[in-house]
Every structure is written in C-alpha cells, then in structure tokens.
Write an enzyme that holds these catalytic residues in place. Structure first.
Site, short mmCIF file in Angstrom:
data_model
loop_
_atom_site.label_atom_id
_atom_site.label_comp_id
_atom_site.label_asym_id
_atom_site.label_seq_id
_atom_site.Cartn_x
_atom_site.Cartn_y
_atom_site.Cartn_z
N LYS A 278 -3.85 -10.60 -6.01
CA LYS A 278 -5.17 -10.91 -5.46
C LYS A 278 -6.24 -9.98 -6.05
CE LYS A 278 -5.89 -8.11 -1.32
NZ LYS A 278 -6.57 -8.03 -0.05
N LYS B 70 -10.84 -4.94 -4.17
CA LYS B 70 -11.87 -3.96 -4.53
C LYS B 70 -11.29 -2.57 -4.76
CE LYS B 70 -13.72 -4.41 0.09
NZ LYS B 70 -12.66 -3.95 1.00
N LYS C 210 0.82 -1.22 0.00
CA LYS C 210 0.00 0.00 0.00
C LYS C 210 0.85 1.26 0.00
CE LYS C 210 -4.33 -1.88 0.82
NZ LYS C 210 -5.68 -1.88 1.32
#
Ligand code: ATP
Ligand code: LTN
Length: 332
Positions: free
Chosen positions: A196, A199, A114
């Site tokens: 992965k 969303k 992130k």
C-alpha cells in the site's frame, strides 16, 4: 424522525497525507459529512506508537488538521478534532484493554508489519494500537467507520470488543460497520505496487503527497514501476503497476477501467503516466491553495480545534459515564 447515523474516522499525523489517504479515506469523509453526523479525528496518540520527533509531530498535527479542512471537511458540518485534546480516548482505551485478548492483538497484520519495520521499538503501544482505535470509535457510538481496506481487521476487532462488552453487561456501545469507498480503497506504492502507498514509507518515490509540487508529482509518476508489456490494460495480477495507475486515474476522473483502456490504446506508458499526473495535479491544486491560507493563520486553526475538542469531550463523557457505571467504578 429517525436520528442521523454517526460516522467516525481517524487519521495519523505521521506526515503529509498521501494520495492513498485522500482517495481511500478523506475524500469519502467529505462526501459523507452531508448525510451523517460526522466526527473526524487527527489521531496524534496513535502516532506515538512509532518514535516521533516532537517538533515534527507538532507541526504535522497542525498540517494534518489544516489539510483535512483544505480537502473539504467543513467544520460547520462535521466535528474535527485532535485525539489528545479529548482525554476520554485514553481512559476508555484502558478499560477496553481488559476486554481484549492478547491472542486477538497478536493476529493483527499491522502489528506484524510495523514490528518488522521498527524492530528496535516493538513497544506495548504498538501492540495496543487497535484498542485505542476501538475506544475512538466506541466512545462516540459511531455506526459507520469509513476506512481504507488496510484498517478492516482493526474495525473487526472494535466490533468484537463492543459485542463482548454489550453481552457481558447490557447494550452500551453501538456496533460499528465499516464503510469502504467504491474506488481508491487500496492505492499502492508507485515503487512496489503490491504494497500500500504509505506516508511513512522510507522511499519517497513510492508515494504522492498532497503537498507535492506539480513537478514532483510528474517526476514520481514518470518513475513509477510498470512492466515491459507497454499496454495500458487492467491486470492487477501481472501488471500491478499499471493497474494501480489505472485505479488512480479512475478514482479521480470517474471513468471506467474499460474506458481508460480504450482511451490509451496504442499509446505508450509515457503518455499514460503524464495523463495520470495531470489529473492528480488538477485535483490537488485547489487543496494546496486552501491549505496555505489555513496554515498562515495558526491562531484561527487553534480556535477551531479547541471548540471542536470541547464538543467532542461532552459526547465522550456521556459514554464513559455509562461504561464506568456498568463495570462498577464509583463516580462522585
Ligand atoms: P502510516 O504510513 O503512518 O502508517 P498511513 O499512510 O497508512 O499511515 P493512516 O493515517 O494510517 O495512513 O490512515 C488514514 C486513512 O487512510 C485510513 O482510513 C487508511 O485506511 C487510509 N489509507 C492509508 N493508506 C491508504 C492507501 N494506500 N490506500 C487507500 N487508503 C489508505
Ligand atoms: N488506525 C487508523 C487510524 C485510526 C482510525 C481510528 C480510523 C485511529 N482511530 C478510528 C477509523 C476510526 C489508521 O491507521 N488508518
């Protein structure tokens, strides 16, 4: 009589849930709620670690809550609440910060990923995210934490922090175990099948959202990345795209990978992709219908949120009192 074990899990309201969230997490929650004392949480405070548009976050929190219920989480059986409604999470999180090392947090894969994705906003919350997650879990004395494979490292940290605290004082927290479902633990992006399905992916073709229309679902599966081999065979190393589609098909139908290979032998990828789309559409149809009903009654949703937050707060306070006493904070 032996007490039922407690399970706790959380999901971020960072967007509409994906098929990965559903197969990797929510579907397991639904099955577990009958056997355990279950607590499920929409973790809106975790979502703040990346910049959110306030009105979107608000809407997504309602949506997330309604989707959990639509997916079969039953508020009569499980406790379902919104994280920021129970102040104990942030309170315990601050305390646990002092029992967590900088080095441990620096090793977290999600933090590294992130940080790369949000280079302009590598904030302290992003770094501290796993401690808030540990607080979520430890606050309720959870024994079992159903999560997708991507959250394993965070759970290990929660265990380490619990052990460290218990050893420094006396047994205070239950040390939680992870629970990983048999299938669907790691659904991959349809566009980059080594990553992965997430969303918050910027490429919307990579994920299937639980609220995608049948047409959109079909289109996304048709454009899923595969290979030039044209054989429906399970080989995650060399045929990651097809392996991912096979795993999705397996997770929904319960058929074995061998049975799926046999079933689609001699058929092209087109037919297989359509078949995967069909089972996904069938699975999501009743969920979407229930979701619309729930969202049309916001007041009704809020009433459930409130009742459950109050129950959760009562549980949280018990743990917090114990913790504060042990570390020497004065309580009046
Ligand atoms: P974000 O994209 O905002 O980081 P996310 O889609 O990864 O979010 P989370 O809210 O972080 O979703 O995760 C909720 C639950 O869904 C977690 O238990 C997580 O392990 C699980 N999960 C998320 N993505 C997948 C996936 N692709 N396959 C299986 N499980 C998943
Ligand atoms: N970090 C998790 C969401 C989450 C969670 C939790 C999961 C927050 N708190 C407690 C299990 C238990 C995620 O990103 N999926």
């Amino acid at each position: 009589m032996e007490e039922k074990k407690i399970i706790f899990s959380g999901i971020q309201p960072t967007g509409v849930f994906t098929l990965g969230n559903y197969l990797g997490a929510i579907r397991n929650w639904k099955n577990l709620q009958n056997e355990y004392n279950s607590i499920f949480c929409v973790v809106d405070l975790h979502a703040l670690t990346v910049r959110q548009v306030p009105k979107d976050l608000r809407h997504q929190t309602y949506q997330a809550y309604a989707l959990l219920l639509a997916c079969g989480i039953d508020p009569e059986k499980a406790l379902v609440f919104v994280q920021s409604h129970v102040s104990g999470h942030t309170e315990l999180s601050w305390i646990l910060n002092n029992y967590t090392y900088f080095g441990e947090l620096s090793r977290m894969t999600q933090f590294k990923v992130k940080s790369q994705k949000h280079e302009d906003n590598i904030n302290a919350g992003l770094f501290d995210y796993p401690v808030l997650m540990a607080a979520d879990i430890l606050l309720y004395q959870a024994n079992l934490v159903p999560i997708g494979a991507d959250q394993k490292q965070h759970l290990e940290l929660a265990r380490d922090v619990a052990d460290r605290f218990n050893n420094a004082y006396s047994p205070t927290f239950a040390v939680p175990e992870g629970y990983f479902g048999k299938s669907g633990a790691r659904v991959k992006s349809l566009q980059e099948p080594t990553k992965k399905m997430s969303k918050s992916d910027t490429n919307d073709k990579g994920y299937i959202l639980l609220l995608d229309s049948p047409n959109v679902i079909r289109k996304k599966f048709r454009s899923a990345v595969t290979d030039s081999d044209a054989r429906v065979a399970y080989d995650p190393e060399n045929k990651a795209g097809i392996a991912n589609l096979m795993e999705i098909y397996q997770a929904i139908t319960g058929e074995s990978l061998e049975a799926i290979e046999t079933k689609f032998e001699g058929q092209g990828y087109g037919a297989f992709k359509d078949a995967v789309a069909d089972v996904v559409i069938g699975e999501l149809e009743p969920i979407q219908k229930r979701f619309e009903e729930l969202m049309s009654d916001k007041k009704g949703l809020e009433a459930i949120m409130k009742e459950h937050a109050e129950k959760a707060s009562r549980m949280a306070v018990k743990t917090l009192r114990k913790v504060k006493k042990k570390i020497g904070l004065v309580q009046v």
